[in-house]
Motif scaffolding. Structure first.
Motif, PDB file in Angstrom:
ATOM      1  N   VAL A 191     -45.620   7.192  19.304  1.00  0.00           N
ATOM      2  CA  VAL A 191     -46.835   7.687  19.954  1.00  0.00           C
ATOM      3  C   VAL A 191     -47.330   8.897  19.179  1.00  0.00           C
ATOM      4  O   VAL A 191     -46.644   9.927  19.103  1.00  0.00           O
ATOM      5  CB  VAL A 191     -46.574   8.076  21.421  1.00  0.00           C
ATOM      6  CG1 VAL A 191     -47.888   8.432  22.108  1.00  0.00           C
ATOM      7  CG2 VAL A 191     -45.858   6.954  22.166  1.00  0.00           C
ATOM      8  N   ALA A 192     -48.514   8.804  18.570  1.00  0.00           N
ATOM      9  CA  ALA A 192     -49.082   9.911  17.801  1.00  0.00           C
ATOM     10  C   ALA A 192     -49.446  11.053  18.741  1.00  0.00           C
ATOM     11  O   ALA A 192     -50.075  10.841  19.779  1.00  0.00           O
ATOM     12  CB  ALA A 192     -50.308   9.444  17.028  1.00  0.00           C
ATOM     13  N   THR A 193     -49.068  12.280  18.379  1.00  0.00           N
ATOM     14  CA  THR A 193     -49.355  13.421  19.251  1.00  0.00           C
ATOM     15  C   THR A 193     -50.797  13.887  19.131  1.00  0.00           C
ATOM     16  O   THR A 193     -51.303  14.571  20.021  1.00  0.00           O
ATOM     17  CB  THR A 193     -48.415  14.583  18.923  1.00  0.00           C
ATOM     18  OG1 THR A 193     -48.514  14.902  17.525  1.00  0.00           O
ATOM     19  CG2 THR A 193     -46.981  14.222  19.240  1.00  0.00           C
ATOM     20  N   ALA A 194     -51.496  13.528  18.055  1.00  0.00           N
ATOM     21  CA  ALA A 194     -52.878  13.958  17.889  1.00  0.00           C
ATOM     22  C   ALA A 194     -53.824  13.205  18.813  1.00  0.00           C
ATOM     23  O   ALA A 194     -54.679  13.795  19.483  1.00  0.00           O
ATOM     24  CB  ALA A 194     -53.311  13.778  16.430  1.00  0.00           C
ATOM     25  N   ASP A 195     -53.671  11.865  18.886  1.00  0.00           N
ATOM     26  CA  ASP A 195     -54.614  11.060  19.667  1.00  0.00           C
ATOM     27  C   ASP A 195     -53.932  10.086  20.626  1.00  0.00           C
ATOM     28  O   ASP A 195     -54.612   9.307  21.292  1.00  0.00           O
ATOM     29  CB  ASP A 195     -55.540  10.289  18.728  1.00  0.00           C
ATOM     30  CG  ASP A 195     -54.779   9.409  17.726  1.00  0.00           C
ATOM     31  OD1 ASP A 195     -53.549   9.228  17.883  1.00  0.00           O
ATOM     32  OD2 ASP A 195     -55.411   8.911  16.776  1.00  0.00           O
ATOM     33  N   GLY A 196     -52.612  10.099  20.716  1.00  0.00           N
ATOM     34  CA  GLY A 196     -51.929   9.197  21.627  1.00  0.00           C
ATOM     35  C   GLY A 196     -51.869   7.759  21.165  1.00  0.00           C
ATOM     36  O   GLY A 196     -51.519   6.869  21.957  1.00  0.00           O
ATOM     37  N   ARG A 197     -52.196   7.507  19.890  1.00  0.00           N
ATOM     38  CA  ARG A 197     -52.167   6.134  19.379  1.00  0.00           C
ATOM     39  C   ARG A 197     -50.756   5.569  19.499  1.00  0.00           C
ATOM     40  O   ARG A 197     -49.778   6.183  19.097  1.00  0.00           O
ATOM     41  CB  ARG A 197     -52.630   6.105  17.926  1.00  0.00           C
ATOM     42  CG  ARG A 197     -52.662   4.720  17.299  1.00  0.00           C
ATOM     43  CD  ARG A 197     -53.314   4.776  15.926  1.00  0.00           C
ATOM     44  NE  ARG A 197     -52.662   5.772  15.085  1.00  0.00           N
ATOM     45  CZ  ARG A 197     -51.586   5.538  14.340  1.00  0.00           C
ATOM     46  NH1 ARG A 197     -51.022   4.332  14.358  1.00  0.00           N
ATOM     47  NH2 ARG A 197     -51.066   6.488  13.587  1.00  0.00           N
ATOM     48  N   LEU A 198     -50.680   4.348  20.027  1.00  0.00           N
ATOM     49  CA  LEU A 198     -49.407   3.720  20.348  1.00  0.00           C
ATOM     50  C   LEU A 198     -49.094   2.623  19.341  1.00  0.00           C
ATOM     51  O   LEU A 198     -49.938   1.778  19.049  1.00  0.00           O
ATOM     52  CB  LEU A 198     -49.474   3.136  21.760  1.00  0.00           C
ATOM     53  CG  LEU A 198     -48.183   2.650  22.410  1.00  0.00           C
ATOM     54  CD1 LEU A 198     -47.233   3.813  22.618  1.00  0.00           C
ATOM     55  CD2 LEU A 198     -48.509   1.974  23.745  1.00  0.00           C
ATOM     56  N   GLU A 199     -47.875   2.625  18.796  1.00  0.00           N
ATOM     57  CA  GLU A 199     -47.442   1.601  17.856  1.00  0.00           C
ATOM     58  C   GLU A 199     -46.075   1.081  18.269  1.00  0.00           C
ATOM     59  O   GLU A 199     -45.127   1.849  18.419  1.00  0.00           O
ATOM     60  CB  GLU A 199     -47.367   2.163  16.436  1.00  0.00           C
ATOM     61  CG  GLU A 199     -46.893   1.154  15.404  1.00  0.00           C
ATOM     62  CD  GLU A 199     -46.716   1.768  14.023  1.00  0.00           C
ATOM     63  OE1 GLU A 199     -46.231   1.049  13.129  1.00  0.00           O
ATOM     64  OE2 GLU A 199     -47.048   2.955  13.854  1.00  0.00           O
ATOM     65  N   ARG A 200     -45.985  -0.227  18.467  1.00  0.00           N
ATOM     66  CA  ARG A 200     -44.717  -0.842  18.819  1.00  0.00           C
ATOM     67  C   ARG A 200     -43.823  -0.901  17.586  1.00  0.00           C
ATOM     68  O   ARG A 200     -44.254  -1.340  16.511  1.00  0.00           O
ATOM     69  CB  ARG A 200     -44.966  -2.244  19.386  1.00  0.00           C
ATOM     70  CG  ARG A 200     -43.712  -3.060  19.658  1.00  0.00           C
ATOM     71  CD  ARG A 200     -42.947  -2.573  20.861  1.00  0.00           C
ATOM     72  NE  ARG A 200     -41.743  -3.378  21.060  1.00  0.00           N
ATOM     73  CZ  ARG A 200     -41.711  -4.513  21.763  1.00  0.00           C
ATOM     74  NH1 ARG A 200     -42.814  -4.962  22.350  1.00  0.00           N
ATOM     75  NH2 ARG A 200     -40.590  -5.181  21.898  1.00  0.00           N
ATOM     76  N   LEU A 201     -42.581  -0.470  17.730  1.00  0.00           N
ATOM     77  CA  LEU A 201     -41.619  -0.479  16.640  1.00  0.00           C
ATOM     78  C   LEU A 201     -40.674  -1.673  16.794  1.00  0.00           C
ATOM     79  O   LEU A 201     -40.523  -2.201  17.890  1.00  0.00           O
ATOM     80  CB  LEU A 201     -40.818   0.825  16.626  1.00  0.00           C
ATOM     81  CG  LEU A 201     -41.634   2.112  16.509  1.00  0.00           C
ATOM     82  CD1 LEU A 201     -40.714   3.324  16.587  1.00  0.00           C
ATOM     83  CD2 LEU A 201     -42.427   2.132  15.205  1.00  0.00           C
ATOM     84  N   PRO A 202     -40.013  -2.074  15.711  1.00  0.00           N
ATOM     85  CA  PRO A 202     -39.053  -3.180  15.825  1.00  0.00           C
ATOM     86  C   PRO A 202     -37.932  -2.832  16.799  1.00  0.00           C
ATOM     87  O   PRO A 202     -37.448  -1.696  16.836  1.00  0.00           O
ATOM     88  CB  PRO A 202     -38.515  -3.325  14.400  1.00  0.00           C
ATOM     89  CG  PRO A 202     -39.580  -2.731  13.527  1.00  0.00           C
ATOM     90  CD  PRO A 202     -40.187  -1.619  14.326  1.00  0.00           C
ATOM     91  N   ASP A 203     -37.542  -3.811  17.617  1.00  0.00           N
ATOM     92  CA  ASP A 203     -36.450  -3.588  18.566  1.00  0.00           C
ATOM     93  C   ASP A 203     -35.146  -3.349  17.813  1.00  0.00           C
ATOM     94  O   ASP A 203     -34.935  -3.869  16.711  1.00  0.00           O
ATOM     95  CB  ASP A 203     -36.274  -4.807  19.484  1.00  0.00           C
ATOM     96  CG  ASP A 203     -37.482  -5.022  20.376  1.00  0.00           C
ATOM     97  OD1 ASP A 203     -38.377  -4.155  20.387  1.00  0.00           O
ATOM     98  OD2 ASP A 203     -37.530  -6.057  21.059  1.00  0.00           O
ATOM     99  N   LEU A 204     -34.262  -2.585  18.420  1.00  0.00           N
ATOM    100  CA  LEU A 204     -32.933  -2.402  17.847  1.00  0.00           C
ATOM    101  C   LEU A 204     -32.028  -3.543  18.298  1.00  0.00           C
ATOM    102  O   LEU A 204     -32.107  -3.994  19.431  1.00  0.00           O
ATOM    103  CB  LEU A 204     -32.338  -1.065  18.296  1.00  0.00           C
ATOM    104  CG  LEU A 204     -33.034   0.188  17.769  1.00  0.00           C
ATOM    105  CD1 LEU A 204     -32.311   1.428  18.258  1.00  0.00           C
ATOM    106  CD2 LEU A 204     -33.081   0.191  16.253  1.00  0.00           C
ATOM    107  N   PRO A 205     -31.145  -4.015  17.428  1.00  0.00           N
ATOM    108  CA  PRO A 205     -30.265  -5.151  17.764  1.00  0.00           C
ATOM    109  C   PRO A 205     -29.080  -4.698  18.606  1.00  0.00           C
ATOM    110  O   PRO A 205     -27.925  -4.798  18.205  1.00  0.00           O
ATOM    111  CB  PRO A 205     -29.811  -5.643  16.392  1.00  0.00           C
ATOM    112  CG  PRO A 205     -29.782  -4.394  15.566  1.00  0.00           C
ATOM    113  CD  PRO A 205     -30.945  -3.566  16.046  1.00  0.00           C
ATOM    114  N   MET A 206     -29.382  -4.200  19.806  1.00  0.00           N
ATOM    115  CA  MET A 206     -28.316  -3.680  20.646  1.00  0.00           C
ATOM    116  C   MET A 206     -28.217  -4.467  21.937  1.00  0.00           C
ATOM    117  O   MET A 206     -29.137  -5.188  22.317  1.00  0.00           O
ATOM    118  CB  MET A 206     -28.564  -2.197  20.951  1.00  0.00           C
ATOM    119  CG  MET A 206     -29.871  -1.934  21.685  1.00  0.00           C
ATOM    120  SD  MET A 206     -30.245  -0.171  21.822  1.00  0.00           S
ATOM    121  CE  MET A 206     -28.843   0.420  22.733  1.00  0.00           C
TER     122      MET A 206
END
Length: 241
Positions: A191-206
């Motif tokens: 989550v970008a702190t400047a504008d709140g832009r949201l980006e989904r990251l790859p899931d962790l294999p847990m």
């Protein structure tokens, strides 16, 4: 640390020294200060929790101060003096202590949903935290030096039912974003702190057990490291951000 024993081992010419120094026993959590000189050491005995400060320059451990928390929740330096802990069953509230003076108090951000995850930026006094409902996870940004209202960054949808709050966050190494991790699903977002832009990251294999005895995050230069404990303790590292 192993079995609650904290040992410090120095680097000599890029290699770990053979000998290590025993700092404390009964250790539950540790956290480096913003100046990277002091290590807060949270310990627990039958009388309750205490916190002391180990100085990496003088190699000394300060006298322990009692910590009024019912369990070993996250421990976060909020400035050069104070260390904050999550308060059980409170709303956007954290209890803090100055180990040098023993002064303590409450750090509250206003009414809202319960909060258990708090993180300080690496290069500034900004703080970030998350609140969580049955349908969304919300990261917030607040100035740690001024009594300004928190700023909502984004709304992250919850994709798995949960009976406990399992969201955690950590600042990215660049301080330009916070990373939010859902311990119930293994999903992560930047989550970008400047504008709140949201980006989904790859899931962790847990393992997705839906419940962790302990869950914490740490930033790396290229991603995040996640520590999760159910029956066993495991560490997972994310793909580059």
């Amino acid at each position: 640390h192993q079995h609650g024993a904290l040992r410090i081992r120095s680097l000599e010419r890029g290699q770990l020294a053979e000998r290590s120094e025993l700092v404390a026993t009964g250790v539950k959590r540790v956290a480096w200060s913003p100046d990277d000189r002091r290590l807060a050491v949270l310990t627990h005995e039958h009388t309750g929790y205490t916190v002391a400060i180990w100085d990496r320059v003088t190699k000394t451990l300060s006298p322990a101060r009692p910590v009024a928390i019912p369990y070993d929740s996250e421990m976060t330096w909020i400035d050069d003096r104070r260390i904050a802990f999550g308060v059980a069953h409170q709303y956007r509230s954290f209890w803090w202590i100055d180990p040098a003076t023993g002064e303590s108090g409450s750090l509250a951000f206003g009414d809202g949903q319960p909060t258990i995850s708090l993180a300080r930026a690496h290069r500034s006094a900004r703080l970030a935290y998350v609140t969580e409902t049955a349908t969304e996870i919300i990261p917030w940004l607040v100035d740690g030096t001024a009594p300004t209202p928190p700023r909502r960054l984004a709304s992250i949808p919850v994709t798995s039912p949960r009976s406990a709050r399992l969201a955690r966050l950590v600042w990215a190494a660049s301080d330009e974003a916070v990373v939010v991790f859902d311990g119930a699903t293994g999903e992560a977002w930047s989550v970008a702190t400047a504008d709140g832009r949201l980006e989904r990251l790859p899931d962790l294999p847990m393992a997705r057990s839906g419940s962790f005895g302990e869950l914490s995050l740490a930033a790396t230069t290229s991603g995040i490291a996640v520590f999760g404990r159910t029956v066993s303790a495991d560490v997972y590292r994310s793909a580059p951000l």
